[in-house]
Design an enzyme around this catalytic site. Structure first.
Site, PDB file in Angstrom:
ATOM      1  N   LYS A 256       0.711  -1.183   0.047  1.00 45.64           N
ATOM      2  CA  LYS A 256      -0.109  -0.099  -0.049  1.00 45.64           C
ATOM      3  C   LYS A 256       0.954   1.297  -0.031  1.00 45.64           C
ATOM      4  O   LYS A 256       1.750   1.291   1.120  1.00 45.64           O
ATOM      5  CB  LYS A 256      -0.857  -0.029   1.068  1.00 45.64           C
ATOM      6  CG  LYS A 256      -1.703   1.225   1.451  1.00 45.64           C
ATOM      7  CD  LYS A 256      -2.681   1.173   2.679  1.00 45.64           C
ATOM      8  CE  LYS A 256      -3.424   2.218   2.841  1.00 45.64           C
ATOM      9  NZ  LYS A 256      -4.204   2.056   4.083  1.00 45.64           N
ATOM     10  N   GLU A 260      -3.429   7.084   2.002  1.00 50.48           N
ATOM     11  CA  GLU A 260      -3.917   7.240   3.496  1.00 50.48           C
ATOM     12  C   GLU A 260      -2.629   7.378   4.431  1.00 50.48           C
ATOM     13  O   GLU A 260      -2.577   6.769   5.591  1.00 50.48           O
ATOM     14  CB  GLU A 260      -4.503   6.048   3.996  1.00 50.48           C
ATOM     15  CG  GLU A 260      -5.894   6.113   3.163  1.00 50.48           C
ATOM     16  CD  GLU A 260      -6.965   4.979   3.885  1.00 50.48           C
ATOM     17  OE1 GLU A 260      -6.403   3.875   4.174  1.00 50.48           O
ATOM     18  OE2 GLU A 260      -8.146   5.155   3.740  1.00 50.48           O
ATOM     19  N   ARG A 293      -1.099  -2.233  -4.404  1.00 56.15           N
ATOM     20  CA  ARG A 293      -2.547  -1.682  -4.349  1.00 56.15           C
ATOM     21  C   ARG A 293      -2.884  -0.569  -5.157  1.00 56.15           C
ATOM     22  O   ARG A 293      -2.084   0.373  -5.252  1.00 56.15           O
ATOM     23  CB  ARG A 293      -2.963  -1.652  -3.042  1.00 56.15           C
ATOM     24  CG  ARG A 293      -2.990  -3.154  -2.103  1.00 56.15           C
ATOM     25  CD  ARG A 293      -3.236  -2.806  -0.832  1.00 56.15           C
ATOM     26  NE  ARG A 293      -4.556  -2.892  -0.569  1.00 56.15           N
ATOM     27  CZ  ARG A 293      -5.448  -2.039   0.157  1.00 56.15           C
ATOM     28  NH1 ARG A 293      -4.806  -0.767   0.739  1.00 56.15           N
ATOM     29  NH2 ARG A 293      -6.355  -2.277   0.734  1.00 56.15           N
ATOM     30  N   ARG A 304     -13.615  11.212  -5.190  1.00 55.85           N
ATOM     31  CA  ARG A 304     -12.837  10.080  -5.072  1.00 55.85           C
ATOM     32  C   ARG A 304     -12.839   8.859  -5.782  1.00 55.85           C
ATOM     33  O   ARG A 304     -11.912   7.997  -5.959  1.00 55.85           O
ATOM     34  CB  ARG A 304     -13.242   9.789  -3.432  1.00 55.85           C
ATOM     35  CG  ARG A 304     -12.229   8.553  -3.090  1.00 55.85           C
ATOM     36  CD  ARG A 304     -12.421   8.351  -1.577  1.00 55.85           C
ATOM     37  NE  ARG A 304     -12.174   7.073  -0.884  1.00 55.85           N
ATOM     38  CZ  ARG A 304     -12.226   6.543   0.330  1.00 55.85           C
ATOM     39  NH1 ARG A 304     -12.839   7.613   1.038  1.00 55.85           N
ATOM     40  NH2 ARG A 304     -11.989   5.424   0.817  1.00 55.85           N
ATOM     41  N   ASP A 333     -14.818   2.214  -1.327  1.00 58.29           N
ATOM     42  CA  ASP A 333     -14.173   1.557  -0.475  1.00 58.29           C
ATOM     43  C   ASP A 333     -15.014   0.612   0.205  1.00 58.29           C
ATOM     44  O   ASP A 333     -15.706   0.757   1.219  1.00 58.29           O
ATOM     45  CB  ASP A 333     -13.475   2.514   0.632  1.00 58.29           C
ATOM     46  CG  ASP A 333     -12.773   1.824   1.798  1.00 58.29           C
ATOM     47  OD1 ASP A 333     -12.326   0.876   1.605  1.00 58.29           O
ATOM     48  OD2 ASP A 333     -12.390   2.390   2.652  1.00 58.29           O
ATOM     49  N   GLU A 361     -16.145  -4.709   7.676  1.00 57.27           N
ATOM     50  CA  GLU A 361     -15.862  -3.491   8.069  1.00 57.27           C
ATOM     51  C   GLU A 361     -17.227  -2.060   7.911  1.00 57.27           C
ATOM     52  O   GLU A 361     -17.391  -1.634   8.776  1.00 57.27           O
ATOM     53  CB  GLU A 361     -14.656  -2.858   7.389  1.00 57.27           C
ATOM     54  CG  GLU A 361     -14.612  -1.188   7.519  1.00 57.27           C
ATOM     55  CD  GLU A 361     -13.358  -0.867   6.662  1.00 57.27           C
ATOM     56  OE1 GLU A 361     -12.488  -1.449   6.067  1.00 57.27           O
ATOM     57  OE2 GLU A 361     -13.088   0.516   7.025  1.00 57.27           O
TER      58      GLU A 361
HETATM   59  C1  GCV Z   1      -5.926  -1.198   5.996  1.00 57.33           C
HETATM   60  C2  GCV Z   1     -10.119   1.817   4.693  1.00 57.33           C
HETATM   61  C3  GCV Z   1     -10.069   1.073   5.654  1.00 57.33           C
HETATM   62  C4  GCV Z   1      -8.794   0.935   6.417  1.00 57.33           C
HETATM   63  C5  GCV Z   1      -7.745   0.386   5.492  1.00 57.33           C
HETATM   64  C6  GCV Z   1      -7.953   0.941   4.224  1.00 57.33           C
HETATM   65  C7  GCV Z   1      -7.350   0.212   3.063  1.00 57.33           C
HETATM   66  O1  GCV Z   1     -10.078   2.880   4.387  1.00 57.33           O
HETATM   67  O2  GCV Z   1     -10.933   1.758   6.631  1.00 57.33           O
HETATM   68  O3  GCV Z   1      -8.752   0.585   7.864  1.00 57.33           O
HETATM   69  O4  GCV Z   1      -6.379   0.137   5.847  1.00 57.33           O
HETATM   70  O5  GCV Z   1      -9.327   0.936   3.700  1.00 57.33           O
HETATM   71  O6  GCV Z   1      -7.854  -0.814   2.317  1.00 57.33           O
HETATM   72  O7  GCV Z   1      -6.120   0.254   2.852  1.00 57.33           O
END
Ligand code: GCV
Length: 677
Positions: A256, A260, A293, A304, A333, A361
């Site tokens: 990743k 974020e 990713r 987004r 997401d 989630e």
């Molecule tokens: C692992 C979303 C989730 C995050 C996750 C992110 C990702 O934003 O809330 O917890 O982080 O996706 O897939 O990298």
């Protein structure tokens, strides 16, 4: 004569008693769908391998032979039964293993075993779980306890984990969170990776690691992690050599990057391709791969949903052959419903992995029963992967000449060290479904639910039939009470469990607030992604684009995803959009209540422990459904200024009350709803 009748009656009564007491046996869900009785069957012959030992232990039938012969693909098998003799044939240990588990599945589900001839091969060569597990044992978005891998492992648990995965065709696992700590690559950590790999290997499961792009700095002590820097490149090569010495069949890296807050090649003015290729070069001599990713977005962009496409399409063709682009199923997401990510039909030269989220989630965590196979089926259908139940598919098939680029399926795991692994017993079905669909994406949701229920609970049709129906319907029910008609990402701040369409905070990124997505105003509701809006529709193939762009041809399930829908817009049902929204929420609430009622009627078929726990969670789900309905309708009503139609149940709360609800949530627990003080 009378005496004989009396004895017969006694016998019948005691048989009934046995049946009644059978329903009260203790089960805790720990055995998952592998509830076979162990034995030692001398009638099983075959080479010394895991398949033979599994069958020797669990095969309840007669003579059985495992044979290794040439001519099969690496993981393919044939199983056949003729004249009372069963044979498993494959060219590899892996093929025999999958054939063995297929036989055991048939045995457990009560299939007709008298005569058959079945051949099978997987649709995708990589079928992986991604664990978002941290070194301290917490699991990001995990709702079933702590990590089974970190900081320490229990070998018995790992063995059962390996068997469960092999039984559904999973052949790889990423052991740590994509928000990767650099220490994942520290030498001490690699010893544990080796230990885990040694346990999983006999079950044909390779291990992979998520890596932090800045590892050369944090672990290697270098000044930079620039992918074009010679020292950095040499560091990654040396690290790869070190890993492969310990784990010769190590799978590769998951990354990743520049997402974020995670570091990545863009921090050094390089592209994602530069970063991925550097790692690919380091892994290539060992036949390792990089799964890079595509989950990227930044607050400056207008939409987004467009960003992954914008960033990765220009790089199509620039990646090394051992790089796979891992793309989430939808463009935002893991929402309860999203259209597919347009990258799946746009990329022409880059192999892809579909990333699906098994952990719930955004789908009620481990409190809600939501069977995800229908959601994943919808995704496969829409990208044109062949399926028997697909309607959309026929139209789409022609649009996706590149679907062969989909080479991997990765599921974000819902596994923790809870006794039953997944928190909710029914969440096990999602782990199961992920594996089954990654092997065969043409499977119907009903088929998967049916076989999982039989193995996990009972073959009794009185249980299997209604519960299959309940499971298959559960995802649509969840969408209806959470985010119907294309609504998305209207969750409360700080967690992704309950509704807060009003949530905002001073200074917060707009794309982290619900209003960014729902855009409610006096005119209507939804995000205009048409050609007059952000033009996200143009990222789809021309025919799909024109269908989505027109409010009258856009599938209603995606209406508020692609359109700012006027409150008075006429729906196919003849209702206005506002009324339809009210009906959908009402449907969601009644659907959740029906699930609870259906489960209550199943008491006699289920052991007490699992029955009670599932019932408790279904009650929470039914109450949460009301909460979603009331919060969303009352909030949106401030904009629509329209009444909730007569004939459906009206909110039982008021908006102020709704705005007082807060969720207590921690990494290890399931969310609990309560009022703020
Ligand atoms: C692992 C979303 C989730 C995050 C996750 C992110 C990702 O934003 O809330 O917890 O982080 O996706 O897939 O990298």
């Amino acid at each position: 004569m009378k005496r004989t009748r009396y004895i017969l009656l006694l016998l019948l009564l005691s048989a009934a008693n046995i049946h009644l007491s059978m329903t009260a046996w203790a089960e805790d869900g720990h055995s998952l769908w592998l509830r076979m009785a162990a034995g030692d069957n001398p009638q099983v012959t075959g080479p010394a391998c895991t398949a033979t030992s599994e069958l020797r232990q669990y095969w309840q039938g007669g003579q059985l032979e495992l044979k290794k012969t040439r001519g099969y693909g690496d993981e393919d098998y044939t199983i056949a039964c003729q004249d009372g003799k069963t044979t498993v044939m494959a060219s590899t240990d892996a093929g025999l293993l999958y054939g063995a588990f297929r036989l055991l599945r048939m045995q457990q589900t009560g299939a007709d075993m008298s005569r058959f001839n079945i051949s099978s091969s997987p649709a995708y060569s990589l079928r992986l779980l991604n664990h978002w597990d941290n070194p301290n044992g917490t699991v990001e978005r995990g709702f079933a306890g702590h990590s089974i891998f970190w900081p320490s492992v229990n070998d018995d648990i790992l063995l059962l984990y390996a068997r469960a995965n092999a039984s559904i065709g999973i052949n790889g696992t990423v052991l740590n969170n994509v928000n990767a700590k650099p220490q994942a690559l520290a030498t001490e950590n690699l010893q544990q990776v080796k230990h885990i790999a040694d346990i999983l290997r006999p079950y044909h499961i390779r291990v992979y690691l998520s890596v932090n792009f800045a590892s050369p700095i944090h672990v290697g002590g270098l000044k930079t992690a620039d992918p074009l820097d010679k020292e950095v490149r040499a560091w990654w090569k040396k690290k790869a050599d070190e890993i492969y010495k310990l784990v010769p069949d190590f799978g590769g890296f998951l990354v990743k990057a520049n997402s974020e807050g995670e570091p990545g090649p863009c921090d050094f003015g390089r592209s994602h391709a530069d970063g991925a290729n550097m790692m690919a070069d380091a892994l290539k001599p060992h036949k390792g791969i990089v799964m890079w990713r595509a989950f990227v977005y930044n607050p400056q962009d207008k939409d987004r949903a467009k960003q992954a496409y914008n960033e990765f399409m220009p790089l199509d063709g620039q990646f090394r052959p051992n790089v796979i682009l891992q793309v989430k199923n939808g463009p935002v997401d893991f929402q309860p419903r999203e259209p597919y990510s347009p990258l799946f039909t746009a990329l022409q030269k880059t192999p892809m992995a579909a990333e699906l989220q098994v952990t719930q989630e955004y789908l009620g965590a481990a409190n809600h029963l939501v069977f995800l196979a229908p959601m994943w089926r919808e995704f496969f259908d829409e990208i044109g992967v062949r399926s028997e139940e697909s309607e959309v598919n026929k139209a789409r098939q022609l649009l996706t000449p590149n679907s062969s680029l989909l080479t991997a399926v990765a599921g974000v795991a819902n596994i923790g060290n809870d006794t039953n692994w997944c928190g909710h017993d029914f969440a096990q079905a999602n782990w199961y479904a992920l594996g089954r669909l990654a092997w065969d994406p043409s499977l119907k949701s009903e088929t998967i639910a049916d076989e999982w229920l039989r193995q996990t609970f009972t073959n009794d049709e009185h249980f299997v039939k209604p519960m299959t129906q309940l499971m298959v319907q559960s995802r649509e029910t969840c969408v209806s009470y959470m985010m119907p008609l294309g609504l998305h990402h209207i969750f409360a701040g700080g967690h992704h469990y309950g509704p807060e369409p009003w949530y905002t905070e001073p200074g917060i990124r707009p794309d982290w607030t619900p209003a960014y997505y729902h855009r409610a105003d006096a005119e209507g509701l939804g995000f205009d992604r048409t050609k007059n809006g952000t033009d996200a529709v143009s990222q789809y193939p021309a025919e799909v684009c024109s269908q989505l762009n027109d409010i009258n041809s856009c599938p209603e399930k995606y209406l508020a995803w692609f359109h700012h829908v006027p409150w008075q817009h006429r729906m196919h049902s003849g209702r206005t959009f506002w009324d339809e929204l009210c009906y959908k929420y009402a449907e969601g609430v009644s659907g959740a209540r029906q699930m609870l009622a259906q489960w209550d009627a199943m008491k006699q078929y289920v052991d007490e422990e699992r029955f009670n726990d599932i019932q408790r969670r279904l009650r929470i789900q039914a109450r949460d459904a009301e909460w979603w309905r009331d919060a969303c309708l009352l909030y949106f009503q401030q904009f629509s200024k329209l009444p909730i139609p007569q004939g459906i149940e009206h909110p039982v709360h008021n908006l102020d009350e709704m705005m007082q609800f807060k969720i207590r949530i921690s990494m290890y627990e399931n969310p609990v709803r309560g009022y703020t003080k």
